[in-house]
Scaffold this motif. Structure first.
Motif, short mmCIF file in Angstrom:
data_model
loop_
_atom_site.label_atom_id
_atom_site.label_comp_id
_atom_site.label_asym_id
_atom_site.label_seq_id
_atom_site.Cartn_x
_atom_site.Cartn_y
_atom_site.Cartn_z
N PHE A 217 0.83 -1.21 0.00
CA PHE A 217 0.00 0.00 0.00
C PHE A 217 0.87 1.26 0.00
CE2 PHE A 217 -2.27 -3.22 2.58
CZ PHE A 217 -3.33 -3.45 1.72
N PHE A 218 0.39 2.26 -0.76
CA PHE A 218 1.05 3.56 -0.81
C PHE A 218 -0.01 4.66 -0.73
CE2 PHE A 218 3.61 0.59 -3.32
CZ PHE A 218 4.82 0.67 -2.65
N THR A 219 0.40 5.82 -0.26
CA THR A 219 -0.49 6.97 -0.12
C THR A 219 -0.06 8.06 -1.08
OG1 THR A 219 -0.71 6.49 2.24
CG2 THR A 219 -1.36 8.68 1.53
N LEU A 220 -0.97 8.50 -1.94
CA LEU A 220 -0.71 9.70 -2.74
C LEU A 220 -1.37 10.91 -2.07
CD1 LEU A 220 -0.89 8.69 -6.49
CD2 LEU A 220 1.07 8.87 -4.98
N GLU A 221 -2.53 10.68 -1.48
CA GLU A 221 -3.22 11.67 -0.63
C GLU A 221 -3.66 10.90 0.60
OE1 GLU A 221 -6.70 13.41 -2.35
OE2 GLU A 221 -5.61 14.20 -4.07
N GLU A 222 -3.64 11.53 1.76
CA GLU A 222 -4.10 10.83 2.96
C GLU A 222 -5.46 10.21 2.66
OE1 GLU A 222 -4.81 11.56 7.72
OE2 GLU A 222 -4.58 13.29 6.39
N PHE A 223 -5.59 8.92 2.96
CA PHE A 223 -6.84 8.23 2.63
C PHE A 223 -7.43 7.56 3.86
CE2 PHE A 223 -3.61 4.95 2.00
CZ PHE A 223 -4.18 3.85 2.62
N TYR A 224 -8.72 7.28 3.73
CA TYR A 224 -9.44 6.53 4.75
C TYR A 224 -10.17 5.39 4.04
CZ TYR A 224 -8.50 10.57 7.64
OH TYR A 224 -7.86 11.58 8.32
N GLY A 225 -10.31 4.28 4.75
CA GLY A 225 -10.96 3.12 4.16
C GLY A 225 -9.98 2.33 3.32
N GLY A 226 -10.51 1.51 2.43
CA GLY A 226 -9.67 0.74 1.52
C GLY A 226 -8.92 -0.40 2.16
N ASP A 227 -9.41 -0.88 3.31
CA ASP A 227 -8.72 -1.98 3.97
C ASP A 227 -8.86 -3.28 3.18
OD1 ASP A 227 -7.82 -0.41 6.08
OD2 ASP A 227 -9.61 -0.79 7.29
N LEU A 228 -7.87 -4.15 3.34
CA LEU A 228 -7.84 -5.45 2.68
C LEU A 228 -8.63 -6.43 3.53
CD1 LEU A 228 -6.62 -7.32 0.46
CD2 LEU A 228 -4.63 -7.59 1.97
N VAL A 229 -9.57 -7.16 2.92
CA VAL A 229 -10.39 -8.10 3.67
C VAL A 229 -10.25 -9.51 3.10
CG1 VAL A 229 -12.06 -6.39 4.47
CG2 VAL A 229 -12.43 -7.54 2.28
N PHE A 230 -10.32 -10.47 4.00
CA PHE A 230 -10.34 -11.89 3.66
C PHE A 230 -11.63 -12.46 4.25
CE2 PHE A 230 -5.92 -10.57 3.76
CZ PHE A 230 -5.39 -11.15 2.62
N PRO A 231 -12.75 -12.35 3.50
CA PRO A 231 -14.07 -12.63 4.07
C PRO A 231 -14.27 -14.07 4.56
CG PRO A 231 -14.22 -12.27 1.70
CD PRO A 231 -12.83 -11.92 2.10
N GLU A 232 -13.64 -15.04 3.94
CA GLU A 232 -13.81 -16.43 4.38
C GLU A 232 -13.27 -16.65 5.79
OE1 GLU A 232 -13.58 -19.04 0.31
OE2 GLU A 232 -11.70 -18.16 1.04
N TYR A 233 -12.34 -15.80 6.22
CA TYR A 233 -11.70 -15.96 7.52
C TYR A 233 -12.03 -14.81 8.47
CZ TYR A 233 -9.24 -19.30 4.67
OH TYR A 233 -8.97 -20.33 3.81
N ASN A 234 -12.91 -13.90 8.03
CA ASN A 234 -13.29 -12.75 8.84
C ASN A 234 -12.06 -11.96 9.30
OD1 ASN A 234 -15.25 -11.08 9.95
ND2 ASN A 234 -15.18 -12.12 11.93
N ILE A 235 -11.13 -11.76 8.36
CA ILE A 235 -9.88 -11.04 8.64
C ILE A 235 -9.88 -9.72 7.87
CG2 ILE A 235 -7.38 -11.04 8.26
CD1 ILE A 235 -7.41 -14.04 8.76
#
Length: 195
Positions: free
Chosen positions: A136-154
């Protein structure tokens, strides 16, 4: 480095501050220029699709290898991301699980850049790769966009200069970005056994 253990002896590796300050600056300088390329949509990635053939992705993305026409030496990003194959990283990964040793047999890897703006996302999907290394990299401060692994609730927070390494066949996605611009670099790692 930390690991999130999954069933069946698999794990997700998380490496914070993967690139040095110098490497990170060079990468981000190039990403700023490449964000304009992404906006032009000259090079378009065909994203994963759902059962109705609708794209699971809402973001601008393209393969960096295509843009540089396989002239890797022209790109700071494509040179810096060779660090993934370092002996130091290999040792740490293989100490956790011998399965990670497959990364170091790679004879085919491609690099996809994803530029996420507010309301952009990538619904859960699987990659056609043995492993995926997502940074992950930031070009502008961001919120959200987290990586999810739904089968494992991670959920793995999208943090600047964080690399996440996982088997490509594990279902994963990106939540909506709510503010700013988040860039992810996905390295898809594959190899063909034998000669």
């Amino acid at each position: 480095m930390s690991f999130l253990d999954l069933p069946n002896n698999f794990s997700i590796a998380i490496v914070d501050n993967f690139y040095s300050e110098t490497e990170l600056k060079e990468i981000k300088d190039e990403l700023k220029l490449l964000s304009a390329v992404a906006e032009l949509k000259v090079f378009v990635n065909k994203a994963a699709e759902d059962e109705e053939n609708n794209s699971k992705q809402k973001s601008n993305s393209f393969f960096l290898d295509d843009f540089y026409n396989n002239k890797r030496e022209l790109s700071k990003v494509l040179n810096a991301n060779r660090k993934l194959f370092s002996e130091e990283l290999r040792t740490k990964l293989v100490e956790k699980n011998l399965f990670y040793d497959h990364i170091f047999n790679v004879n085919r890897d491609t690099t996809l850049l994803n530029f996420y703006k507010p309301t952009d996302y990538y619904k859960p999907h699987k990659d056609n790769s043995c492993f995926t290394a997502l940074t992950f990299f930031t070009l502008e401060e961001f919120y959200g966009g987290d990586l999810v692994f739904p089968e494992y609730n991670i959920k793995v927070n999208a943090v600047e200069n964080r690399m996440v390494i996982f088997p490509g066949f594990v279902l994963h996605g990106s939540e909506d970005v709510t503010k700013g611009i988040r860039v992810s670099m996905a390295q898809f790692l594959n190899y063909r056994a034998g000669n």
